[in-house]
Motif scaffolding. Structure first.
Motif, PDB file in Angstrom:
ATOM      1  N   TYR A  29       0.800  -1.055   0.000  1.00  0.00           N
ATOM      2  CA  TYR A  29      -0.263   0.128  -0.027  1.00  0.00           C
ATOM      3  C   TYR A  29       0.824   1.637   0.058  1.00  0.00           C
ATOM      4  CZ  TYR A  29      -3.568   3.388   1.435  1.00  0.00           C
ATOM      5  OH  TYR A  29      -3.976   4.385   0.743  1.00  0.00           O
ATOM      6  N   ASP A  33       0.044   5.112  -1.184  1.00  0.00           N
ATOM      7  CA  ASP A  33       0.877   6.326  -0.223  1.00  0.00           C
ATOM      8  C   ASP A  33       1.568   6.932  -0.890  1.00  0.00           C
ATOM      9  OD1 ASP A  33      -1.011   7.570   2.213  1.00  0.00           O
ATOM     10  OD2 ASP A  33       1.174   6.647   2.851  1.00  0.00           O
ATOM     11  N   TRP A  74       4.264  14.741   5.559  1.00  0.00           N
ATOM     12  CA  TRP A  74       4.158  13.230   5.431  1.00  0.00           C
ATOM     13  C   TRP A  74       5.979  12.905   4.484  1.00  0.00           C
ATOM     14  CZ3 TRP A  74       0.037  12.963   0.766  1.00  0.00           C
ATOM     15  CH2 TRP A  74      -1.072  11.359   1.083  1.00  0.00           C
ATOM     16  N   MET A  98       4.743  12.619  11.912  1.00  0.00           N
ATOM     17  CA  MET A  98       4.319  10.671  13.287  1.00  0.00           C
ATOM     18  C   MET A  98       4.589   9.534  12.929  1.00  0.00           C
ATOM     19  SD  MET A  98       0.237  11.298  13.614  1.00  0.00           S
ATOM     20  CE  MET A  98       0.566  10.010  15.463  1.00  0.00           C
ATOM     21  N   ASP A  99       4.442   9.545  11.461  1.00  0.00           N
ATOM     22  CA  ASP A  99       4.600   7.908  10.718  1.00  0.00           C
ATOM     23  C   ASP A  99       6.088   7.431  10.585  1.00  0.00           C
ATOM     24  OD1 ASP A  99       4.684   5.722   8.893  1.00  0.00           O
ATOM     25  OD2 ASP A  99       3.229   6.643   7.637  1.00  0.00           O
ATOM     26  N   HIS A 141      -6.377  16.977   8.912  1.00  0.00           N
ATOM     27  CA  HIS A 141      -5.973  15.983   9.161  1.00  0.00           C
ATOM     28  C   HIS A 141      -5.360  15.524  11.222  1.00  0.00           C
ATOM     29  CE1 HIS A 141      -5.077  13.451   6.436  1.00  0.00           C
ATOM     30  NE2 HIS A 141      -4.526  14.235   5.676  1.00  0.00           N
ATOM     31  N   ASP A 143      -6.847  17.667  15.155  1.00  0.00           N
ATOM     32  CA  ASP A 143      -7.359  18.600  15.631  1.00  0.00           C
ATOM     33  C   ASP A 143      -7.202  19.950  16.358  1.00  0.00           C
ATOM     34  OD1 ASP A 143      -9.851  16.840  16.609  1.00  0.00           O
ATOM     35  OD2 ASP A 143      -8.152  15.722  17.627  1.00  0.00           O
ATOM     36  N   ASP A 146      -5.550  20.556  18.858  1.00  0.00           N
ATOM     37  CA  ASP A 146      -3.212  20.510  18.819  1.00  0.00           C
ATOM     38  C   ASP A 146      -2.722  21.317  18.211  1.00  0.00           C
ATOM     39  OD1 ASP A 146      -3.398  18.155  20.318  1.00  0.00           O
ATOM     40  OD2 ASP A 146      -4.647  16.923  18.994  1.00  0.00           O
ATOM     41  N   GLY A 168     -14.297  16.066   2.434  1.00  0.00           N
ATOM     42  CA  GLY A 168     -14.420  15.685   4.019  1.00  0.00           C
ATOM     43  C   GLY A 168     -14.694  14.372   3.601  1.00  0.00           C
ATOM     44  N   ASP A 169     -14.541  13.834   2.481  1.00  0.00           N
ATOM     45  CA  ASP A 169     -14.939  12.391   2.588  1.00  0.00           C
ATOM     46  C   ASP A 169     -14.358  11.383   3.089  1.00  0.00           C
ATOM     47  OD1 ASP A 169     -17.503  13.935   1.434  1.00  0.00           O
ATOM     48  OD2 ASP A 169     -16.214  13.125  -0.507  1.00  0.00           O
ATOM     49  N   LEU A 170     -12.761  11.184   3.166  1.00  0.00           N
ATOM     50  CA  LEU A 170     -12.141  11.127   3.475  1.00  0.00           C
ATOM     51  C   LEU A 170     -12.260  10.371   5.197  1.00  0.00           C
ATOM     52  CD1 LEU A 170      -8.816  11.616   1.899  1.00  0.00           C
ATOM     53  CD2 LEU A 170     -10.412  10.764   0.972  1.00  0.00           C
ATOM     54  N   ASP A 171     -11.660   9.735   5.914  1.00  0.00           N
ATOM     55  CA  ASP A 171     -11.876   9.402   6.834  1.00  0.00           C
ATOM     56  C   ASP A 171     -10.920   9.424   7.843  1.00  0.00           C
ATOM     57  OD1 ASP A 171     -13.496   7.751   6.888  1.00  0.00           O
ATOM     58  OD2 ASP A 171     -12.854   5.837   6.854  1.00  0.00           O
ATOM     59  N   SER A 172      -9.837   9.591   7.219  1.00  0.00           N
ATOM     60  CA  SER A 172      -8.433  10.885   8.184  1.00  0.00           C
ATOM     61  C   SER A 172      -8.552  11.916   8.009  1.00  0.00           C
ATOM     62  CB  SER A 172      -6.807  10.552   7.561  1.00  0.00           C
ATOM     63  OG  SER A 172      -6.889  11.069   6.129  1.00  0.00           O
ATOM     64  N   HIS A 173      -9.361  12.480   7.698  1.00  0.00           N
ATOM     65  CA  HIS A 173      -9.563  14.211   7.119  1.00  0.00           C
ATOM     66  C   HIS A 173     -10.946  14.172   8.506  1.00  0.00           C
ATOM     67  CE1 HIS A 173      -8.718  15.145   2.813  1.00  0.00           C
ATOM     68  NE2 HIS A 173      -8.122  14.444   3.955  1.00  0.00           N
ATOM     69  N   ILE A 174     -10.100  14.564   9.407  1.00  0.00           N
ATOM     70  CA  ILE A 174     -11.489  15.139  10.578  1.00  0.00           C
ATOM     71  C   ILE A 174     -11.242  16.783  11.169  1.00  0.00           C
ATOM     72  CG2 ILE A 174     -10.920  12.267  12.032  1.00  0.00           C
ATOM     73  CD1 ILE A 174      -8.518  15.624  13.322  1.00  0.00           C
TER      74      ILE A 174
END
Lengths: 215, 224
Positions: A29, A33, A74, A98-99, A141, A143, A146, A168-174
């Motif tokens: 993956y 990415d 990134w 952080m990755d 990504h 808060d 933060d 806003g459709d992506l799960d990581s876009h909070i």
């Protein structure tokens, strides 16, 4: 896209494939990415940032150099583009993410880089006392509180350069913003001086990217 | 004491969906069981006008880390999650036809147990680049104090990969399988998939890959 990045990007794909055959790491993956990190939308957004930020920064700091901290950098595309705009040796650029694998793949992607990678959670304990610009194009990504905490860690006169979007459709876009005005409204109270030097929107087709440059 | 829990996050499901599932379970077990709903702390919840049955204990989803939709299910595996003992989780798009607690007879409480999607027989799922999986988490059992369960959450939240996992995996099922966490599956005789096993009789029906309107229509007609 720069041909050197394209070349090294293809080499990284081969490296990841070889790793999946013979190495410890079997994570195909990463190919997707890495490709996403070099998407045309990212190039446009980050070029927009560097092009807009350079004259604003030089108005205040002249050509006296600086320390730029990129939160959520990134695989390093923003750092590389910024280095093109601030090529002198007295500009130090740190791309933090952080990755735990971001520096590994980033170094493969940008082997001739003139910036640094660091694996670091920008929402944790940080010493930003020397930075002259805190930059993040990953606001969607992270808060909001933060982001505000991060801004408060920089010196009062350091710049803040932030990009978010309405995707806003992506799960990581909070932490997306529905409009530029809403983005500016929540960023402003976090600023040391409350000075918005620039605010703007870039229509990228499927979504709109917003940018604030401030102190 | 058994804990039965649902997760309601966002606006896809309403309080009626929670209450309907709660009441259909209550018919089969009302003693030695506590029912919980893991949900956001919104103003209507604080004022107790959210419409949730008063007998359902509310556990609030923490404001941080911000997670969307089904990703909030993962935080039930945190060592900080305020439950003790055996836990049985149901997705809200689940329908009860017969005694669902029969499923517990074969459960290994030392393990994480999920649904076996045995209908996913296509070899495409065996490809290394296909991250789809042959389990789903519409129903889960575990023991709250199990440190191996806590690892599922800890690894997601504390190792720096959270955002990468959110990009890589469509949901928690893929995360659990492809990050190598051990699991077991329920005996398929207890569960019918509405989409993939339309003619099967089983105590529990799940509606994965069925849109909400269809689920809502079917579940309302069955409960009337």
């Amino acid at each position: 896209m720069k041909s050197s990045v394209l070349y090294h990007g293809l080499k990284v794909i081969e490296h990841i494939y070889d790793e999946s055959q013979y190495g410890f790491n079997n994570d195909l993956y990463r190919i997707k990415d890495l490709r996403h990190s070099l998407d045309a939308n990212h190039w446009k957004s980050k070029e927009w940032l560097a092009r807009t930020f350079k004259p604003i920064y030089e108005d205040v700091y002249g050509n006296g150099g600086g320390n730029f901290y990129i939160a959520g950098g990134w695989y390093g595309l923003l750092a590389d583009i910024l280095k093109d705009y601030f090529p002198e040796d007295n500009y130090h650029i740190l791309s933090a993410d952080m990755d735990p694998m971001s520096d590994y793949y980033g170094e493969l992607l940008f082997p001739e880089r003139k910036f640094e990678f660091k694996v670091e959670d920008a929402t944790g304990e940080l010493d930003l006392s020397n930075v002259t610009a805190l930059i993040s194009t990953s606001v969607e990504h992270i808060d909001r509180d933060d982001i505000c905490d991060l801004i408060r860690k920089k010196p009062e006169n350091a710049f803040v350069v932030l990009q978010s979007n309405n995707y806003g459709d992506l799960d990581s876009h909070i932490n997306c913003s529905p409009s530029l005005e809403e983005f500016v409204d929540w960023v402003r109270p976090c600023l040391s001086k409350g000075w918005i030097c620039y605010q703007g929107a870039l229509d990228l087709g499927d979504f709109v990217r917003y940018m604030v440059i401030a102190q | 004491m058994l804990n039965v829990i649902f997760v309601k996050h966002g606006t896809k499901y309403c309080s009626d969906d929670v209450n309907r599932l709660y009441r259909s379970l209550l018919k089969y077990r009302s003693e030695d069981v506590k029912y919980h709903c893991y949900t956001e702390e919104t103003p209507d919840v604080q004022l107790n006008v959210d419409g949730l049955d008063r007998s359902i204990n509310k556990i609030f989803i923490p404001a941080k880390p911000s997670l969307k939709k089904w990703w909030n299910k993962l935080s039930m595996f945190s060592s900080d999650f305020p439950l003790k003992g055996k836990v049985l989780y149901f997705d809200l798009d689940t329908m009860i036809k017969e005694d669902p607690f029969a499923i517990l007879e074969d459960v290994d409480w030392d393990a994480l147990t999920l649904i076996n999607c045995h209908w996913k027989s296509d070899q495409i799922y065996d490809r290394p680049t296909n991250y789809d999986v042959r389990i789903n988490s519409s129903i889960i059992t575990w023991t709250a104090e199990n440190p191996k369960i806590h690892e599922i959450w800890d690894y997601f939240i504390n190792k720096g990969y959270k955002d990468y996992f959110l990009r890589k995996y469509v949901g928690i099922d893929r995360y659990i399988v492809h990050e190598g966490f051990p699991y077991k599956t329920f005996d398929p005789k207890y569960i019918q998939s509405y989409k993939f096993e339309p003619y099967k009789n089983a105590p529990i029906t799940t509606f994965e890959e069925i849109d909400y309107e269809k689920f809502s229509t079917v579940s309302r007609s069955e409960s009337n």
